[in-house]
Structure formats: structure tokens, C-alpha cells
Scaffold this motif. Structure first.
Motif, mmCIF file in Angstrom:
data_model
loop_
_atom_site.group_PDB
_atom_site.id
_atom_site.type_symbol
_atom_site.label_atom_id
_atom_site.label_comp_id
_atom_site.label_asym_id
_atom_site.label_seq_id
_atom_site.Cartn_x
_atom_site.Cartn_y
_atom_site.Cartn_z
ATOM 1 N N TYR A 167 0.815 -1.207 0.000
ATOM 2 C CA TYR A 167 0.000 0.000 0.000
ATOM 3 C C TYR A 167 0.852 1.261 0.000
ATOM 4 N N ALA A 168 2.031 1.199 0.601
ATOM 5 C CA ALA A 168 2.958 2.333 0.516
ATOM 6 C C ALA A 168 3.381 2.565 -0.934
ATOM 7 N N PHE A 169 3.712 1.478 -1.639
ATOM 8 C CA PHE A 169 4.044 1.614 -3.054
ATOM 9 C C PHE A 169 2.823 2.099 -3.843
ATOM 10 N N GLY A 170 1.635 1.662 -3.434
ATOM 11 C CA GLY A 170 0.413 2.133 -4.076
ATOM 12 C C GLY A 170 0.242 3.637 -3.923
ATOM 13 N N GLU A 171 0.634 4.187 -2.771
ATOM 14 C CA GLU A 171 0.557 5.635 -2.579
ATOM 15 C C GLU A 171 1.490 6.366 -3.542
ATOM 16 N N ILE A 172 2.683 5.786 -3.767
ATOM 17 C CA ILE A 172 3.614 6.390 -4.722
ATOM 18 C C ILE A 172 3.020 6.329 -6.121
ATOM 19 N N TYR A 173 2.444 5.200 -6.470
ATOM 20 C CA TYR A 173 1.904 5.010 -7.814
ATOM 21 C C TYR A 173 0.704 5.929 -8.068
ATOM 22 N N HIS A 174 -0.216 5.986 -7.115
ATOM 23 C CA HIS A 174 -1.432 6.784 -7.294
ATOM 24 C C HIS A 174 -1.240 8.260 -6.962
ATOM 25 N N GLY A 175 -0.168 8.577 -6.232
ATOM 26 C CA GLY A 175 0.076 9.969 -5.888
ATOM 27 C C GLY A 175 -0.807 10.494 -4.777
ATOM 28 N N ARG A 176 -1.396 9.596 -4.017
ATOM 29 C CA ARG A 176 -2.269 9.978 -2.899
ATOM 30 C C ARG A 176 -2.088 9.006 -1.750
ATOM 31 N N GLU A 177 -2.241 9.517 -0.516
ATOM 32 C CA GLU A 177 -2.201 8.639 0.647
ATOM 33 C C GLU A 177 -3.459 7.790 0.711
#
Length: 385
Positions: free
Chosen positions: A265-275
Motif C-alpha cells: 500500500y505504501a508503493f500504491g501511494e507512490i503510484y497513485h500519488g495519494r495517501e
């Protein structure tokens, strides 16, 4: 978010379960995870170090009937875990080193995850020693680009690159992906819970003798690595690896001793640009912005390495690989009786990788002027004595 945005965090291939040594194995073959518990995990002293399992090892392990899964079987499974944990560190380091501003939120997130992976590698090495084995670390060093070790989840190709959104999605998130992602509002798979229930029940029912001789204690990656002495320690060790990587079936934030989201999910935040935030419709990437950082444009390392590099690039590549090989040799020595001081020396030597890596990432590739070189992470043979 729309259905399209909810699906966009999927890697190019189907995700595989977190790399806990037997959960990964079960998912790689479609076998019910409940059968993967080490029910026969006795721990006599190892007479010799295990060889690296190699491609297809997971399928071969799972083909062994449960009644025949003895001490050697569990040691072989744990060696696969060593390979899997080690394979994550080089791509994550490349992503981290490529970020120009080390104080940025993204750089700090990746640095924390690198530390976690180093810690997980230490955990599985201690677990292997606890059941009478000896980790083979340099022999497990992967070649990039290539598949995940042991034949886990055919179709995932791990390569080395600077940080890009495709790299985050297809490598970082693909490595860490849970079987079912909470952000897609999917119901947790019952086999995940069944597996961990059965795994822990097997340990508690069998109560194998665990040896602390040869296990290491050291501060690694921001955590205190400690010997596995009891079944409570085994349970906690397995849960740390699972929850830090993928979160729990109920929350990406349920992990040990911190409030950070699990790696996926941390990598997902980087990918999506949102927390990531919990909403009435489930977990969504709708929180405060996570700006994608300015990065050094390291190109993906091609199969076989950089072709015909200039002399100064070749020297940097060799310097990097020499340091990397020293790290691997020292890690092997640490779990072969060298002790915590030797492990500390390996961690110290590892810090020397950053200098040549960043220098490579700032040298343009002649045939691709908008891209730069980067480390290849090649394990050199030790000189004969």
C-alpha cells in the motif's frame, strides 16, 4: 474513485501472495495454503549447508506428501525464503538511490521498506538456523532481469531501474501484492487465514526444538534482530514478515509497532500519488497528495548487463559489484559462525554501495542520452585461496 482507477494498481500480471516462505509456495502452484504448514519441522543439527533450491523448487516442495515433510523439507523451504527476501533488496535500492531529494516523502518511504526487507532477510536466516540449517546467501543472489526465485508466480519479471510509475506497479507492487487487495474492496480470501492458522497450529502442536546456536542479534534495517527461541517467537516472526509486506486481511495499517502502511500500500501511494484512506466504500487512495519525486533517469538494466560500457563506466560497475560481493560473502560468514560483529560489518559495507550507484545514475548512456546507467548487482566469484 472509478472502477478503472481502482483496478489501475494491478501489476501487469496477477499478484502473488506475500513472501512468507510457504504462503508464497502455495500460491505459486494454486495449492490450498492450508497444506503448507511445516507439520514435521523437527530441528536436528544440519550436517552440511543446503544448496540453493533453484528454479521450480517451490513446486517440487509442494509435491512432497505432507507426511514426508520432515526437517530437510522445512530447511529447503526456508532457503527459498532467503532467496525471495534477498531478491527484493536490489530493485528497491535502485528505486531509492534514483530519488534526488532524500528528504522527500517517497524517498523516506522506500528507505523504510529497504530496511524492513533487510530485517526480514535476517529473520528467515535465523529461522533457518533455528531448525538446523545454514543460509546460503551469495549462492541465492539473483540475476536481473529475471523471475522471482524458486519459480514463484511465473510472469513476474523483476528488473533494476530508476523510479518510474511502471517500475512501481510492475516490480515493487507486484512483489508485495496480497492475494486480494483491500483497495479493490475484495473480500479477504479464506485460504490466507486458513494457511496461517494451520501453520501456527502445526508449530504449536509439534513444538519442535529450536536451537539458538548460530542465530544472530544485531540492529538491522531499523529493527532489533533477535534469536528465535520459542514458538511465540516463531509466530511473531512470521507475522512480522507478512504484515509489514501486505498488511492484514482487515487493514493495511495493522502491523507491528508502527503506523506505516504495509509495503504494497505504501508503493500504491507512490503510484497513485495519494495517501491511502479508509472511506465508506473501503480503502481508497484519496488522502493528501504524495508528489512523485524528481529522479535520476536510470534505464532498466538489460539482460546480460550494459553492452559495451565506456571504460569509466565499466570501472564503476566493477567497483560496485566488488562491494556487493563482499556484502554477500560477509553475510554468509556471519551465519556460518562469524557472529553479530560479522553481520554488523556486512551492514557497514553495504553503505558503500550508494556512492558508485549514484555516480552511475548520473552518467548518460551514449545510445540513450535521456537515460543513465545504474548498478547491475552481479555477484562476483570469490578468489580461490
Amino acid at each position: 474513485m472509478t472502477d478503472m482507477s481502482e483496478e489501475s494498481d494491478r501489476p501487469a500480471v496477477a499478484p502473488f501472495k506475500r513472501r512468507s516462505f510457504l504462503a508464497s509456495a502455495a500460491l505459486a502452484t494454486g495449492t490450498s495454503a492450508a497444506v503448507a504448514g511445516p507439520a514435521q519441522a523437527a530441528a536436528p543439527p544440519a550436517s552440511r549447508p543446503l544448496a540453493a533450491p533453484g528454479a521450480g523448487a517451490v513446486a517440487r516442495l509442494l509435491a512432497v506428501p505432507e507426511a514426508n515433510r520432515g526437517a530437510e523439507w522445512i530447511r529447503s523451504a526456508l532457503q527459498v525464503a532467503v532467496e525471495l527476501e534477498l531478491a527484493t533488496i536490489p530493485p528497491y535500492l535502485c528505486g531509492w538511490w534514483s530519488v534526488k531529494d532524500r528528504g522527500s516523502e517517497v524517498a523516506r518511504m522506500i528507505r523504510r521498506i529497504v530496511g524492513d526487507e533487510m530485517y526480514h532477510l535476517g529473520i528467515v536466516c535465523n529461522l533457518l538456523v533455528a531448525v538446523g540449517g545454514r543460509p546460503q546467501i551469495k549462492a541465492a543472489a539473483p540475476v536481473y532481469p529475471g523471475p522471482l526465485p524458486g519459480g514463484v508466480r511465473a510472469g513476474v519479471t523483476v528488473y533494476l531501474s530508476g523510479l518510474t510509475k511502471p517500475f512501481v506497479r510492475d516490480v515493487m507492487m507486484a512483489i508485495e501484492a496480497p492475494e486480494e487487495s483491500l483497495v479493490r474492496s475484495a473480500r479477504p480470501s479464506p485460504t490466507v487465514g486458513e494457511f496461517y492458522d494451520d501453520l501456527l497450529k502445526a508449530f504449536w502442536a509439534l513444538r519442535p526444538e529450536l536451537t539458538v546456536r548460530g542465530q544472530l542479534s544485531e540492529y538491522v534495517g531499523g529493527d532489533d534482530l533477535r534469536p528465535v527461541e520459542t514458538l511465540d517467537d516463531v509466530e511473531r516472526a512470521i507475522e512480522i514478515i507478512r504484515e509489514q509486506g501486505e498488511g492484514t486481511a482487515s487493514s493495511p495499517y495493522e502491523s507491528f509497532e508502527d503506523d506505516y502502511p504495509a509495503h504494497y500500500y505504501a508503493f500504491g501511494e507512490i503510484y497513485h500519488g495519494r495517501e491511502l484512506r479508509e472511506t465508506d466504500d473501503g480503502w481508497k487512495y484519496v488522502g493528501p497528495p504524495v508528489p512523485f519525486p524528481d529522479v535520476r533517469p536510470m534505464a532498466p538494466v538489460p539482460a546480460g548487463g550494459w553492452p559495451n560500457p565506456p571504460l569509466h563506466v565499466g570501472r564503476l560497475l566493477y567497483r560496485f559489484d566488488t562491494i556487493y560481493s563482499t556484502v554477500l560473502d560477509t553475510l554468509d560468514a556471519a551465519w556460518a559462525g562469524g557472529g553479530p560483529r560479522t553481520l554488523g560489518a556486512a551492514v557497514h559495507t553495504m553503505r558503500g554501495l550508494e556512492g558508485p550507484a549514484v555516480e552511475l545514475m548520473e552518467i548518460s548512456i551514449p545510445y540513450a542520452p535521456r537515460s543513465t546507467y545504474g548498478p547491475q548487482f552481479r555477484a562476483l566469484r570469490s578468489p580461490r585461496r
